[in-house]
Design a protein around this motif. Structure first.
Motif, mmCIF file in Angstrom:
data_model
loop_
_atom_site.group_PDB
_atom_site.id
_atom_site.type_symbol
_atom_site.label_atom_id
_atom_site.label_comp_id
_atom_site.label_asym_id
_atom_site.label_seq_id
_atom_site.Cartn_x
_atom_site.Cartn_y
_atom_site.Cartn_z
ATOM 1 N N CYS A 1 -11.630 -8.928 5.118
ATOM 2 C CA CYS A 1 -10.324 -9.225 4.495
ATOM 3 C C CYS A 1 -9.212 -8.271 4.918
ATOM 4 N N ALA B 1 -15.213 -6.946 2.117
ATOM 5 C CA ALA B 1 -14.331 -5.832 2.475
ATOM 6 C C ALA B 1 -14.080 -5.785 3.975
ATOM 7 N N LYS C 1 -6.476 -0.387 5.827
ATOM 8 C CA LYS C 1 -5.459 0.324 5.053
ATOM 9 C C LYS C 1 -5.823 1.795 4.839
ATOM 10 N N CYS D 1 -14.200 -6.548 -7.345
ATOM 11 C CA CYS D 1 -14.255 -7.944 -6.938
ATOM 12 C C CYS D 1 -14.161 -8.832 -8.169
ATOM 13 N N GLY E 1 -7.514 -4.308 -4.825
ATOM 14 C CA GLY E 1 -7.334 -2.864 -4.786
ATOM 15 C C GLY E 1 -6.251 -2.441 -5.766
ATOM 16 N N TRP F 1 0.852 -1.190 0.000
ATOM 17 C CA TRP F 1 0.000 0.000 0.000
ATOM 18 C C TRP F 1 0.888 1.241 0.000
ATOM 19 N N VAL G 1 -11.336 -0.119 -6.161
ATOM 20 C CA VAL G 1 -11.580 -1.491 -5.739
ATOM 21 C C VAL G 1 -12.515 -2.185 -6.713
ATOM 22 N N SER H 1 -7.211 -9.559 -1.386
ATOM 23 C CA SER H 1 -7.742 -10.255 -0.214
ATOM 24 C C SER H 1 -7.511 -11.749 -0.347
ATOM 25 N N PHE I 1 -9.078 -4.979 4.253
ATOM 26 C CA PHE I 1 -8.914 -3.859 3.324
ATOM 27 C C PHE I 1 -9.155 -2.516 4.006
ATOM 28 N N PHE J 1 -3.483 -4.212 -3.244
ATOM 29 C CA PHE J 1 -4.113 -5.041 -2.210
ATOM 30 C C PHE J 1 -4.853 -6.193 -2.877
#
Length: 468
Positions: free
Chosen positions: A366, A363, A371, A308, A339, A281, A306, A350, A368, A348
């Motif tokens: 995991c 979210a 951060k 999925c 991410g 990150w 972000v 997950s 996220f 990022f």
């Protein structure tokens, strides 16, 4: 202990600095007897301390292949052997006569020198007859025959030289062809397209850099069949082309079990070594410094975009990644949250969650959200409802408007598709051993590590086009 060669007349000894080797007599009875006969010492038998030096072998060392001339020692000078009985002396004298006759024959075949008598003259002198009995015509015929023999021998030698050169060229071409088809370090070094096809990395320099990073951590892997480079290459080919284990076993000349162990070991090493180096990150200052032009005016605090994606599983997953409470277990898919920095680098990934799970639950579970910093702006590539979870961290969930929304969505989808396209193993279906073989110390399956490693390798390549 100082050893002395047992051959009569041989004065070789094992002394400091000598390059000679000294060999025990063989344990095999038949071969041992042949060695004793070759030494030719009457009434002598070797003991445990008896040694034979390497000068008595043609190649300078003994060979255990019965078809080799060095299976039994054969180099012995006249001084090294003890004198034998009178019969042996007569045999030696007869051998010398035969050798002299053979030498005279070879001299006649190759022509005599200007000051040397011909074989026929020597024979006439020995018998007491005059060499002048040969007529001039006979001498001319002999000269012509000798000349023809020389020309024929020269032609044969020339033909053999040409054949030897042709065979050397063919041998060189075959070596180059085999080297080009092989999966070796040298065959990839000057072929960027081959590197890209088999590993997904842009060139050999990047592949070599990854090898240097991983090599110190590979010492614990005991694999006599594959070198460190081959272990890395095999694993990258598994990720890149999604080749079956049996296919890789044929390509690298190993067993299927060796392929499976190698992939698992290398994925673990890359997960702990390469992923922290390549997937991280970035700081807020670094993000703003490299923010694409399209976001500098409208969204200068954008920290991440972000999205999925899902990967189907080959069969039911019994352990490892479990679905959230209330999810349909029958849906065998792994869900991942990714991410992406505005510049197109994956920052990022997950772990995978099995089953039907909402983006918000994914979210929140995991890591996220941890951060995010207060004031960060999170953009979504498509309709993901995680605004409440993001707001709880003091960040803001923004949705790009107008043409920018389409650009953001296209950008994230381009990164996700690039990772999955570059490493075909991520398209699924996930094999059961990879989906369920989670370590006791973590809740990550081997496939979770594979996804993270693929993202790390993707970051070493040319990124997706920034939002310019």
């Amino acid at each position: 202990m100082v050893h002395t060669c047992v051959v009569a007349g041989c004065r070789n000894r094992r002394t400091p600095g000598t390059s000679l080797s000294f060999y025990r007599f063989p344990r095999d009875a038949e071969r041992k007897q042949r060695w004793i006969a070759a030494v030719n010492r009457q009434g002598w038998l070797p003991n445990d301390g008896s040694r034979l030096c390497s000068t008595h072998f043609i190649s300078g060392k003994q060979v255990k292949n019965p078809r080799s001339p060095d299976y039994v020692p054969s180099i012995f000078t006249a001084e090294m052997k003890e004198p034998g009985p009178p019969e042996a002396a007569a045999d030696k004298q007869e051998a010398r006569v035969e050798a002299a006759n053979a030498l005279l024959f070879l001299q006649r075949q190759g022509g005599s020198g200007p000051n040397e008598p011909s074989p026929k003259e020597s024979e006439a002198n020995a018998e007491g007859s005059a060499s002048s009995s040969m007529s001039a015509d006979d001498e001319d015929e002999d000269d012509e025959s000798t000349s023809d023999g020389k020309d024929e021998a020269f032609a044969r030698t020339s033909d053999l030289d040409d054949l030897l050169k042709a065979l050397r060229r063919e041998n060189r071409a075959l070596r180059e062809s085999v080297e080009k088809m092989s999966l070796s370090e040298s065959s990839l070094r000057n072929d960027a397209e081959k590197v890209k096809f088999y590993t997904g990395l842009p060139n050999f320099f990047v592949l070599e850099t990854v090898m240097l990073l991983l090599a110190p951590h590979m010492d614990a892997i005991r694999n006599m069949k594959l070198s460190k480079f081959q272990q890395l290459l095999l694993t990258l080919m598994r990720l890149r082309l999604d080749l079956r284990n049996q296919d890789l076993a044929y390509r690298f000349g190993v067993k299927v079990g060796t392929v499976v162990r190698t992939v698992h070991h290398m994925v673990n090493i890359m997960s702990s070594t390469l992923v922290p180096t390549a997937v991280f990150w970035p700081s807020r200052a670094e993000l703003r410094k490299n923010l694409p032009l399209a976001l500098r005016a409208s969204c200068p605090d954008c920290a991440v975009i972000v999205d999925c994606f899902t990967v189907p599983c080959e069969g039911p997953v019994a352990s490892g990644n479990k679905p959230q409470q209330g999810a349909a277990v029958a849906c065998n898919v792994l869900n991942y949250l990714i991410g992406v920095a505005p510049q197109g680098v994956v920052t990022f990934v997950s772990r995978g969650i099995l089953g039907n799970v909402s983006p918000r639950d994914l979210a929140e579970s995991c890591g996220f959200l941890s951060k995010l910093l207060p004031g960060d702006v999170v953009l979504a590539g498509r309709d993901l409802d995680i605004s409440d979870a993001v707001a709880a961290r003091g960040a803001r969930f923004g949705t790009a408007q107008g043409s920018l929304a389409a650009d953001v969505q296209a950008h994230v989808e381009r990164v996700v598709s690039m990772v999955r396209r570059r490493y075909a193993m991520l398209t699924g279906p996930v094999e059961s051993p990879f989906a369920s073989a989670a370590e006791r110390t973590s809740n990550m399956s081997t496939f979770d590590k594979i996804v993270q490693v693929a993202c790390a390798l993707n970051n070493l390549c040319i990124s997706a086009a920034p939002l310019e």
